[in-house]
Design an enzyme around this catalytic site. Sequence first.
Site, short mmCIF file in Angstrom:
data_model
loop_
_atom_site.label_atom_id
_atom_site.label_comp_id
_atom_site.label_asym_id
_atom_site.label_seq_id
_atom_site.Cartn_x
_atom_site.Cartn_y
_atom_site.Cartn_z
N GLU A 26 4.87 5.87 20.46
CA GLU A 26 5.48 5.49 21.56
C GLU A 26 5.47 4.02 21.75
OE1 GLU A 26 3.26 7.77 21.47
OE2 GLU A 26 4.01 9.48 22.46
N ILE A 428 10.03 -7.73 -10.37
CA ILE A 428 8.85 -7.21 -10.23
C ILE A 428 8.82 -5.57 -10.01
CG2 ILE A 428 6.61 -7.06 -8.81
CD1 ILE A 428 7.07 -9.68 -10.36
N GLY A 429 10.05 -5.10 -9.97
CA GLY A 429 10.47 -3.56 -9.77
C GLY A 429 11.53 -3.27 -9.00
N CYS A 640 -0.07 -9.27 -5.91
CA CYS A 640 0.73 -10.00 -4.73
C CYS A 640 0.13 -10.94 -4.06
CB CYS A 640 0.70 -8.71 -3.56
SG CYS A 640 2.20 -7.76 -3.87
N HIS A 691 9.21 -13.44 0.26
CA HIS A 691 9.05 -13.11 1.83
C HIS A 691 10.06 -13.79 2.65
CE1 HIS A 691 5.37 -12.23 -0.63
NE2 HIS A 691 5.30 -11.34 0.24
N CYS A 723 7.29 -11.16 -5.86
CA CYS A 723 7.34 -9.72 -5.55
C CYS A 723 8.48 -8.91 -5.66
CB CYS A 723 6.41 -9.66 -4.18
SG CYS A 723 5.52 -7.87 -3.75
N1 GLN Z 1 6.81 -2.69 -8.25
C1 GLN Z 1 6.76 -2.85 -6.64
C2 GLN Z 1 7.88 -3.35 -6.19
O1 GLN Z 1 8.44 -4.19 -6.68
C3 GLN Z 1 5.30 -3.87 -6.38
C4 GLN Z 1 5.27 -4.01 -4.87
C5 GLN Z 1 4.41 -4.87 -4.66
O2 GLN Z 1 3.69 -5.54 -5.24
N2 GLN Z 1 3.42 -4.28 -3.42
O3 GLN Z 1 8.38 -3.07 -4.97
ZN ZN Z 2 3.82 -7.99 -5.07
#
Ligand code: GLN
Ligand code: ZN
Length: 750
Positions: A26, A428-429, A640, A691, A723
């Site tokens: 909540e 990174i993915g 990270c 970020h 990231c």
């Molecule tokens: N492979 C993940 C992504 O790209 C890695 C995420 C992370 O580092 N927390 O989202």
């Molecule tokens: Zn990361």
Amino acid sequence: MTTAFGPTPFGQSTVLGYPRIGANRELKNAVEAYWAGRMNAAELEAVAGVLRAEVWRTLQNARLDAVPSNTFSYYDHVLDTAVAVGAVPQRFTRLGLSDLDTYFAMARGVDAEPALELTKWFDTNYHYLVPEISPETVFAADPAKALQEYTEAAELGIMTRPVLVGPATFLLLAKGEDPFARLDELVAVYADILRQLAKAGVAWVQLDEPAYVADRTADEIDALRRAYATLGELEQRPRIFVATYFGELGDALPALLDTPIEALGLDLVAGEGNLAGLAAAGPLRDKTIVAGLVDGHNIWRTDLRAAVAAGATVAGLADHVSVSTSCSLLHVPVDLSVETHLDPDLYARLAFARQKVDEVVLLGKGLRDGTAHLPDPLPPIPASWRHDDVRARLAALTPADRQRGTYTERAAVQQARLGLPDLPTTTIGSFPQTGELRKARAAFKKGELDEAGYTERMKAEIEHVIRLQEQLGLDVLVHGEPERNDMVQYFGDQLDGFGTTEFGWVQSYGSRCVRPPIIYGDVARKAAMTVSWSVFAQSLTGKPVKGMLTGPVTILAWSFVRNDQPRADTADQVALALRDECHDLEAAGITVIQVDEPALRETLPLRKADQKAYLDWAVGSFRLATSGVADDTQIHTHLCYSEFGEIITAIDALDADVTSIEASRSKMEVLDDLAAIGYSRGVGPGVWDIHSPRVPSHDEVVSSLRRAVDAVPARRLWVNPDCGLKTRGYPEVEASLKRLVAAAAVVRGN
Ligand code: GLN
Ligand code: ZN
């Protein structure tokens, strides 16, 4: 009642804190509605008042003797303490906002001012806001929130114990120029707060000093002693309960017992040595020891008989003993009883916050009346939770199973196979998780979208992501992870030995909650987990597509982990499942596999003496997961953060062919650190800070890369963002990746 400051009736049972998010999140909903302008401040405050009252009533109805207050928070209890001591930086006060909006500005930032830094609360997944202390900080007592909560509860007929972060821990967690040097000043402000609380009728106050379960200097311990000597000598104050948790107090234990505080809380779950510490401290006259016997950091039922025995040992050492949780229950979900879909054998072994309160009460009674009334001990673990095949495999492992060929040989055969340019570009993915993707996943889960429809939708997304990367000219592609809501949950859902709750939410930071999987039995892979997506992605392009896995250490760090065997063994079981997945990816033609370990540093033990053993098994598990592939399969990992400090040699020891790391904020400094320890494999320092929505300029990326090639030869240097791109939007992703590719070309000299 005995006289003030003499032996004091603390009560037989208490908890150090309770979840504040509400049984149905909540608080999250209300706070987010307020931020979005859908709720006003009075409406938000009304929701908060109901939630607080609910917690106090719950605790009282459970017959807990001592009920805490001021454990509610709109965002974070460290931020609340900053407000209570006047540590609101001028950059926020000068915005001229209401108190509530100033508070949220510190927590979340506003256009003109970035938020306070957010960082992890000791070894939990909770994140607190780092107090900013500068020469302009003028500490001043402002205990309005604590007083308000105390009064609210008193009006319900519930006398509570306000909780604040203690002065020493507050400064040790703060940033600025030597904040700890200002302890005396801050203690004077706490004295003022204590006086005001006493005036309002507060009988006990809880001051949390968890920073002292980590390594502390003799000066820091001495300062702690002086702080509580000063507070203890105040004429007008509540009785003081200093709570510590998350580990062993060590030398701070006798220091605190040496002060006039009335009660000391010790974590007897994470800090086994605290018992010996107590025994060594000699007879504890006039002190109440609050024994943290119920694990506040994990979700397993307590072995009540063993806990009573430990409590009895404490009772033999101290005048008074009370039973408590080992730490605040903030770190576990609210209530198990709403989980109707869990395996009954698992359900029987679990206790969430509400159930842990009952355990504390039972233990309190057990200490007084013996163990006859305690419920039956837990039955043995069901045989179906065992995987003898997995156990046999683990038992047969040799060091060779965690060892690949030499890097030089690997690098040569990988290069021959992949034919990558210098400064290869990759990501990174994840690619942006659009609303549409989330909807498709939710519809599939609810059964509104069938498997074929779902697969088609995901494949369309993968194709889109592959085409985009080809168009941008990236060298090593990814499939974008559209099928994953969460990088740990995704694997937990598919592995044996993992359970998922429906409502098991835990606050991670602010309004953000997570629902960690539960690792309860032996971990085994039932079938390939990622191969079909990766193979589909690879079928669309001639460029290598990375297989994408989450590493064993991170899977453990973001789950609730069984506590009936060493974590290292559980990690190795997960690693074996991942090793098989790597093998299947390789056999299906995937040439590059990334195994993410963003949480490697998160679960680093708080005390140096314990760190080596952790890093040894953590590194060993990663290597077990990744060493089963041939030399010409390239293993990547991703971390990270950029402050490596004590773990830099562990990162080297992971032996990944390529390590991508966060670096854009720290201006590539990490490369010098890596060079200093002789790191000689591939590295991808992030050159775009994901970020923030900001698209980096061409010159910025070029200059980062030029700095990087000074430290690392171009042949080993990778070009990638900091990231994953999950939280970003497509426009900024396209623009930024274009810059990365262009900058790499410039620095290569083509
Ligand atoms: N492979 C993940 C992504 O790209 C890695 C995420 C992370 O580092 N927390 O989202
Ligand atoms: Zn990361």
